[in-house]
Design a protein around this motif. Structure first.
Motif: not given
Lengths: 207, 207, 207, 207
Positions: A141, A163, A165-167, A169-170, A172-174, A176-177, A198, A201, B170, B174, B177, B181, B189, B197, B201, B205
């Motif tokens: 990440t 923010t 950091k969250i992006v 992680n997003n 990463m999960v997108q 995996q999605m 993606q 976005l 998404n 999220q 997540m 996570r 957070y 946040i 986002l 987007s």
DNA sequence: TATGAATGAGACTTCATTCAT
DNA sequence: TATGAATGAAGTCTCATTCAT
């Protein structure tokens, strides 16, 4: 990283042999775990696929759970190594991010089954091994986080560090999605489509 | 929806009693499944937590897997019902989306353990039950998709329908997540922060 | 004979009711035992077929084995009663024997399933009940033995008494054979054929 | 014939060991089945008598029913092998038939308990295994049928072929009768007596 | 008298792990 | 070092019987 395997004790002295055999073991186990899950796969089946006797198998591991760790470790390193490689080159942050996302999603796609396995069976690991895998995930990440941080410094991206950091992680999960929600994702989109949508976005949300 | 429980056969004739006991059973099982996972929880332990004999337990289900289904079904319906409720009211799409995301994330937060369970053990269900749960998940996703579609029509959101579907998914992941996570998300957070946040986002987007 | 049922204790006082209900019980149980055997039939299934609750069923019996006894007793008495009836009339021994064999074989044929049941499950009875059934069987055999004895006295049959006993038993098992070896017997012979061949063989062997 | 055992799967690789252990297993099981019947004998008891752990037992079979099949198969082969052996030599049909009956009855006598078991528990086998045992029984019957057929050709026996088949089956059940009706037969006759009487009756009936 | 929910012992079976050879 | 037979604890599930209502 190779030393991670040494976390697991073995009766065998020859370290090279250990690594070679464990690689074979991982290949055998991964196949079965993907098919039937960790709990429903028996050690006997693994030994058979491994092409060795049960006794021999237990020379390379201590418990069945060790195999799972070996597998998780291996899978994770596959992703990490490949992604690390793709990261070289001097580009601006936006370009770098686009490329990293693309590479990451392509890697996920190429090892979909492993991805599923990694995230579904991690909980079967003991605390220590689980933490090891989780921290490895966090390193990954971090790659995305760093690129975005660079973009923030370069004023390409208009968000704060928290923010970012969250992006990361997003992302990463997108990725995996794509594997987890294959019934939705892969039925409706080509991989290229998916990556483009993606990525746009994401870039959009932080520009 | 209540009829979903009838998918599972029972020796007991009094239907009210079935529902009551199954509710108790689910409560007992959820607790244990969250703690130790489905496979590592024994039916004996469930019966003990359930406060009845093993025989009695098996009067309300046919197999251990039935318990998992009951649990998954219950969890899912908790989310679904709550979200459905929060959806009423006449607002513009952007407002609606903000509220839906907020409500959904709050719900996830309130049943974090269940969320984890739901997404980690689904694969242990048989094909039929798994499909049932998956389709329920898709219904939920549809809620977000529809709000976004409304926004597109109202020209609030500037994306196409295909992208809308991905955004809806998404949002779902999220939310998950936040539970999955937690080591990253909840350490860094507050829930409100996280919601703000992520919502910004997302809105950003697609605007 | 009716008193044999009283061998089995009951909570119910009204004796007529007991007999009526037990008759119904036997009918329900026989059907299931024939289908699946004694051990594989559950008391729950019997209660359901019986059309009563488990509690009610247990008002008429003490244990599952009691049901088996009731069934065996009933089956045996069916044969015995019918055969007894057919035995009246003044004929010479050879004629009598021919008729008795014929009647017996026809009865066996009409209750084939019961016959199978009777001889396969008897061993599941406790010693006392088993002896009761066995002695009932011996009474039946005695019928044939007596006819043959009459024939010996009349010089129609040319064997001694000890042989007569064996012949009587042979007749019994040859009748049962029609049910037990149905794959051989009933595939190759009509009942009339079978009766004629066996009767001729028997008469021939003792004349 | 040995291949019949291969119908049953095993975890063990050493085929000789399989045969050895299965022989021991059959000996242990037969003893218990004779005593208490198949259903009332637990696998635990068999394992104890077998002198091994439950796990070891299940390395040689798949289900409890497999044990029953092994036992039935073994019993039947005992009879069949012994009878086959006794069948050699050049004699006229009548002499042959007398000898075959004698040998068969002696065999039955020597394995009375097994005989009882074989005919009482066969129904507990699944369709396939039951058919296997039944067809083995039919082979045995064929031995007698063939001898009688020879006698018919030689004009020693004065019956038709259809009657011969029934006589052969009669011989089979009269042999079994020695075991099944032991309370009547063995109480009143010595084995030699019984053989003589039955043989004379049979020869008489077809001459 | 009737109901049927509840009991709990015990059945069959599996499988990670060990160890004699 | 390699084999694979053996262990035995533990798992899931069944069912005859009881008893509160």
């Amino acid at each position: 990283m190779a030393s991670s395997k040494l976390r697991i004790a073995s009766n065998i002295k020859n370290e090279e042999l250990i690594n070679l055999r464990r690689q074979e073991l991982v290949n055998a186990a991964v196949k079965l775990f993907v098919e039937k899950g960790f709990h429903k796969t028996t050690v006997r089946e693994i030994a058979k696929e491994f092409g060795m006797s049960m006794g021999a198998l237990y020379d390379y591991i201590r418990t069945k759970e060790d195999i799972l760790f070996l597998v998780c470790d291996h899978i994770f390193k596959s992703v990490s190594d490949k992604l690390q490689v793709s990261m070289v080159g001097e580009k601006d942050a936006k370009e770098k991010l686009r490329n990293a996302i693309r590479d990451y999603f392509i890697i996920i796609d190429s090892i979909q089954d492993y991805t599923l396995l990694l995230y579904q069976e991690t909980k079967s690991l003991n605390r220590k091994d689980r933490n090891y895998v989780l921290s490895a995930e966090m390193e990954l990440t971090k790659i995305f986080e760093n690129i975005i941080a660079q973009g923030i410094k370069e004023k390409t991206f208009n968000i704060d560090k928290r923010t970012a950091k969250i992006v990361a992680n997003n992302i990463m999960v997108q990725g995996q999605m794509w594997a987890f929600r294959r019934w939705v994702a892969q039925k409706n989109y080509s991989l290229n489509n998916y990556i483009k949508i993606q990525t746009d976005l994401i870039i959009n949300s932080i520009s």
